[in-house]
Structure formats: structure tokens, C-alpha cells
Design a protein around this motif. Sequence first.
Motif, mmCIF file in Angstrom:
data_model
loop_
_atom_site.group_PDB
_atom_site.id
_atom_site.type_symbol
_atom_site.label_atom_id
_atom_site.label_comp_id
_atom_site.label_asym_id
_atom_site.label_seq_id
_atom_site.Cartn_x
_atom_site.Cartn_y
_atom_site.Cartn_z
ATOM 1 N N ARG A 89 44.660 33.361 6.391
ATOM 2 C CA ARG A 89 45.111 32.685 7.612
ATOM 3 C C ARG A 89 46.634 32.777 7.737
ATOM 4 N NH1 ARG A 89 42.547 28.830 10.829
ATOM 5 N NH2 ARG A 89 40.653 29.702 9.900
ATOM 6 N N ILE A 90 47.324 32.727 6.619
ATOM 7 C CA ILE A 90 48.789 32.895 6.661
ATOM 8 C C ILE A 90 49.145 34.297 7.155
ATOM 9 C CG2 ILE A 90 50.874 33.064 5.238
ATOM 10 C CD1 ILE A 90 49.630 30.821 3.481
ATOM 11 N N LEU A 91 48.441 35.306 6.644
ATOM 12 C CA LEU A 91 48.680 36.673 7.113
ATOM 13 C C LEU A 91 48.357 36.796 8.603
ATOM 14 C CD1 LEU A 91 47.333 38.697 4.069
ATOM 15 C CD2 LEU A 91 49.683 38.754 4.958
ATOM 16 N N LYS A 92 47.318 36.093 9.028
ATOM 17 C CA LYS A 92 46.973 36.091 10.455
ATOM 18 C C LYS A 92 48.094 35.446 11.273
ATOM 19 C CE LYS A 92 43.284 34.689 13.647
ATOM 20 N NZ LYS A 92 41.960 34.018 13.754
ATOM 21 N N LEU A 93 48.665 34.365 10.753
ATOM 22 C CA LEU A 93 49.786 33.700 11.417
ATOM 23 C C LEU A 93 50.980 34.648 11.540
ATOM 24 C CD1 LEU A 93 51.548 31.277 12.383
ATOM 25 C CD2 LEU A 93 51.860 30.700 9.957
ATOM 26 N N LEU A 94 51.332 35.307 10.435
ATOM 27 C CA LEU A 94 52.473 36.209 10.453
ATOM 28 C C LEU A 94 52.221 37.389 11.382
ATOM 29 C CD1 LEU A 94 53.396 36.199 6.644
ATOM 30 C CD2 LEU A 94 54.426 34.850 8.488
ATOM 31 N N ASP A 95 51.002 37.923 11.340
ATOM 32 C CA ASP A 95 50.652 39.041 12.219
ATOM 33 C C ASP A 95 50.725 38.619 13.680
ATOM 34 O OD1 ASP A 95 49.435 41.885 12.166
ATOM 35 O OD2 ASP A 95 48.104 40.807 13.542
ATOM 36 N N TYR A 96 50.277 37.405 13.965
ATOM 37 C CA TYR A 96 50.320 36.899 15.343
ATOM 38 C C TYR A 96 51.766 36.771 15.825
ATOM 39 C CZ TYR A 96 49.914 33.889 19.401
ATOM 40 O OH TYR A 96 50.018 33.377 20.675
ATOM 41 N N MET A 97 52.639 36.310 14.967
ATOM 42 C CA MET A 97 54.041 36.130 15.350
ATOM 43 C C MET A 97 54.713 37.453 15.700
ATOM 44 S SD MET A 97 55.193 33.201 12.591
ATOM 45 C CE MET A 97 56.930 33.230 13.048
ATOM 46 N N LEU A 98 54.151 38.570 15.218
ATOM 47 C CA LEU A 98 54.709 39.882 15.532
ATOM 48 C C LEU A 98 54.007 40.554 16.708
ATOM 49 C CD1 LEU A 98 55.270 41.438 11.987
ATOM 50 C CD2 LEU A 98 56.807 40.013 13.336
ATOM 51 N N SER A 99 52.850 40.053 17.113
ATOM 52 C CA SER A 99 52.122 40.635 18.232
ATOM 53 C C SER A 99 52.916 40.435 19.521
ATOM 54 C CB SER A 99 50.744 39.980 18.366
ATOM 55 O OG SER A 99 50.872 38.632 18.802
ATOM 56 N N ASP A 100 52.565 41.175 20.573
ATOM 57 C CA ASP A 100 53.283 41.027 21.844
ATOM 58 C C ASP A 100 53.193 39.598 22.368
ATOM 59 O OD1 ASP A 100 53.990 43.686 21.753
ATOM 60 O OD2 ASP A 100 52.406 44.360 23.116
ATOM 61 N N GLU A 101 51.997 39.036 22.321
ATOM 62 C CA GLU A 101 51.831 37.654 22.788
ATOM 63 C C GLU A 101 52.582 36.672 21.896
ATOM 64 O OE1 GLU A 101 48.348 34.404 22.372
ATOM 65 O OE2 GLU A 101 47.759 36.146 23.582
ATOM 66 N N GLY A 102 52.392 36.826 20.583
ATOM 67 C CA GLY A 102 53.014 35.887 19.651
ATOM 68 C C GLY A 102 54.522 36.004 19.619
ATOM 69 N N TYR A 103 55.041 37.217 19.702
ATOM 70 C CA TYR A 103 56.494 37.405 19.667
ATOM 71 C C TYR A 103 57.145 36.802 20.910
ATOM 72 C CZ TYR A 103 60.812 39.740 18.215
ATOM 73 O OH TYR A 103 62.085 40.011 17.785
ATOM 74 N N ASP A 104 56.487 36.976 22.056
ATOM 75 C CA ASP A 104 56.983 36.351 23.281
ATOM 76 C C ASP A 104 56.971 34.833 23.137
ATOM 77 O OD1 ASP A 104 57.615 36.620 26.304
ATOM 78 O OD2 ASP A 104 55.909 35.239 26.275
ATOM 79 N N PHE A 105 55.935 34.314 22.500
ATOM 80 C CA PHE A 105 55.816 32.866 22.312
ATOM 81 C C PHE A 105 56.897 32.327 21.382
ATOM 82 C CE2 PHE A 105 53.923 29.652 19.375
ATOM 83 C CZ PHE A 105 54.006 28.560 20.225
#
Length: 511
Positions: free
Chosen positions: A358-374
Amino acid sequence: MKKWTALTVGTLLISSTLAGCAGNSSSGKPKGGDAQGAADDANEKITINLMTRSYAGGGWPPNHPMIDEINKRLNIDLKIEWVPAASYQEKLNVMAASNNFPDVFYAPNAEFVKWQAKNVFMDVMPELSKYPNITKFIPEESLKQFNPKGKYYGIPFYYQEVRDSLAIRKDWLDKLGLSMPETIDEFYEVAKAFALKDPDGNGKQDTVGFSLEVSPAGRFGFGGTANFLTASFGLANYWTKDSSGKLIPMQIQAEELKSYLAFMRKAYAEGVLDKDSPILKSRDSLNKLEAGKSGIAYVNPQQLFAETMPPLLKTDPKAELVQLMPPKGPSGKSGIPSLTTGDRIVINAKIDAKKQQRILKLLDYMLSDEGYDFVKHGIEGVHYKKLSDTKYEQLEASVKDRQFLLLGWVFKRFDPMFLIYKWMEPQQISTIQTYFDNNEKVKVKDAGAGLVSETATKLGANIDKKWMDTMVKVIAGQEPMEAIDKAIAEWRAGGGDKIIQEMNDAYQSVK
């Protein structure tokens, strides 16, 4: 660059610049089994304890809207411990003594290298095929760097290698009939004119040519104005390689030091180098630029419109700053010393495997287009408003909430424009991008970056400071040029030779 618009306080704050720890077992395996075989059930809410450093203004309170939103998006309960940067090292040492680390945390380079063999960090290499944004936005070279072969202990924390740049008052050049300096001799003549020919027109000799900040770490003001001149004389960015491939430090480059210090000594004697230089610290030369008292200083391009231009334009509404590339030295060399670090975001090797995923999922999300914009811009309608397909407005909640702290202090893409927001003016964005593009072409790497010397850890600060004290006295004319050789010999005898040996041993081990 005739007119600048200051950014809001919210944008400015980010540019100023291990409660809840997971209990560890003595086993090196996660409690939930092998992470590689663990499946993350998105329906299961998982608590994640994260620790990182904080700077001016501190971190968020627990009930922050950004935390609430990311908890909702990823079905987690994110608990962040924001530790003041000044005490972060001490906090880590306390946790190491009790073998009690958080689930995920920021690990500075020295600790990252030192603790790799102690089963503290999860090896994320086998898992990254599941997380495409990490492999897309984190360079493979950086993932490998400072790691043993075949292991990725953590994910690199991004620092710009060449963020800062020299800037020069173009309006002063124009007023004095001068051209943009390209060589070190031309730089000297321009700086001399700025110091002695009243470029601000107030009838007083109260301006300086350029400044030298003295770093407490015994460097020529890393990030300061004079740091952009060291490469012109062939001085290393901390460490370089000699003709045999051996690492040598700046402190023993006798001929290069003599050439550089002779230049600085002359500049000091003739009033070209700021007479306050022996006592200046970080940012002092930039303060003088912003106050209209200096025409050449380093700037952080990301802060150019937020911090530097507003006070300068208040002093002189006609002021115009443009980028100044490092001047070419006697042998044609020039460049900007770059920063390379092994700092990492690391995952506790002993926590439950599902939590690791889940931590890796969190970090991956933060780098995604949606997550990085967020993580950069925050929540639409709360922190910003979309006015059209290309135009956005920053809202007042952005200033209050500082929505960018996950981006700035936790994790981000390898992106030099990470502090550039979509509500900024296009001209500002273009200018900042040009600064960074130009800097990238002239970066000078540290050949010893990431390598650790135990002797340097114990003795380096003291012998570096003593060495630098002599260099400053030579510049100020308080010591003869011959003192350089003596300072080099004392640095080597005081532990420097052992540092050189240990650094070369470390270099050979990772080649």
C-alpha cells in the motif's frame, strides 16, 4: 523581463528551502510474509505512519484537508510525523538505538548508505514492475545509485542537481555601456564597474561587484555567488578524478587554488569583491541583490518572481535581471557545481507485506498524472479554481493549507519544475524553464557523491573549517599566498590523507 508579478505567499513558503512508529521484530522478513507474494486488498483500510523533515511553518495538523483527501482516494489512514530538519538526525539516531522505525520515512544519504546492510530498508526492486509511475518518473540510474548491485533500497528523493544560477542587472550593464561578460576577465571588469561607477545613480559608492559567502562546512559558499566561479579555475565540485582515475578533493588542488585565490585576493584588494565577504553567510549576496546593492548574485529561478523581483522592483522599478552563465576561466573551463545526493524515501523492511504494498501504491499514485497534480495543486474548488482550459486561479485556502507539502517534503517526480504551478503566468514559466535548461548544459558533477568516509564524518568538519579559515584570510590579504601550501599540508596531516584513502576505497568498491 520588464515587469514581474509576485506570486502569492503560498507559493513562496515552499521555496524557503521518524508519533506512531511501526514495531519491529528481530526477523528480517515482514510479518505478513514475503512482500513479493502479497496482494493488496484495496477494500482494506491500512494505517501508514510516515516521517519526514519539516522547515519554515512546520507540517500539517492531522485533520488537514489534503490528508483527508488522500486517505479517501487510497483507503488509508495516513499519519505524518513532521520533524524539524535541525533535529531530524537526532530523531533517526534515537530510533536506530531502539530499532523502532516508522513504516516509511526520509533517509538522508549517510544513514541510507550506513544502514543498508542492517536489514532496515525494504528492497523495492522486485516490486517495481507493479508500479509503472515509479519506473517512469524516477530514472533507473538514480534508483541504482548508492545501492549494492541488484538492490533498490528505497526510492530516491529528488533534489535538483543545478537549481541556482547567476543573475545580473541588465539595466546596470546598459547604463554603464557594458556587454554581457563571457570570460573571467570580462566578469571582473563588469563587477569592478558595478562596485565603483555608481550603477544605481545615487551619487554614492555603496554598491558591490560580487560577494563570497563562507559555508560553515568549509566550502566556498555552496550555492553562493563565488561558487559559480570555482569551476572557471578548474576547482573540483568537492571531488574530482586525477589523470590516474584517483579521487582527489578540492582541498589539495594547489595550483587551481592559487589561481582562484589570486583572482579573489585582487578583487578584494581593489574593492570589486564585497568587503563584507569574510563574514557573509548563505543568502547574504542574494539579500544585497534584492536590496539593489549588488548587480551580480545567485538566484533560485523558482523563487525569482516570488521572492527576488518584488523587493528589487520596490527599490528600483526599472530593475531588470537576466541569467548570467558562469564565465570561462584562463583555460576555457566554466560550470556550475551540481548537487548529487543519495537521500531516499525508504520503507521499513519489517512491517506487514500488505502495508508495504500500500505504501508503494501511495508513492506510485503521487507520481501519476492525477496524483502529481493533486500533491502539487491541491483540491480543485478548494485550493484552486479552473477558469478555462488554460487558465487557473489560486484560491486563498492554498495559502492557508500549503497543499504542496507532500510534494516538497515527502516525495516527487524528478522534475526541475516541481514548484511551477498552473496558475502562474506563462512568461514566468518560460523564463524559469530557460534558466534550468541552460544550467543543465554546464553542470559539474561531484565525482565522490554518495561515498562515505568515516574519518570525514568524525574529523571532516573541523579540518575543513580550519582550511577554509586560511583561504578566507588569503583572500582578505591577512595571510600570504604561501599560506595555501601550509593549509593543504595541515589538512592532509589532520585526517585528510585518511579521508582520501577511504573515499578511494569506497569508490573502488562500487565501480
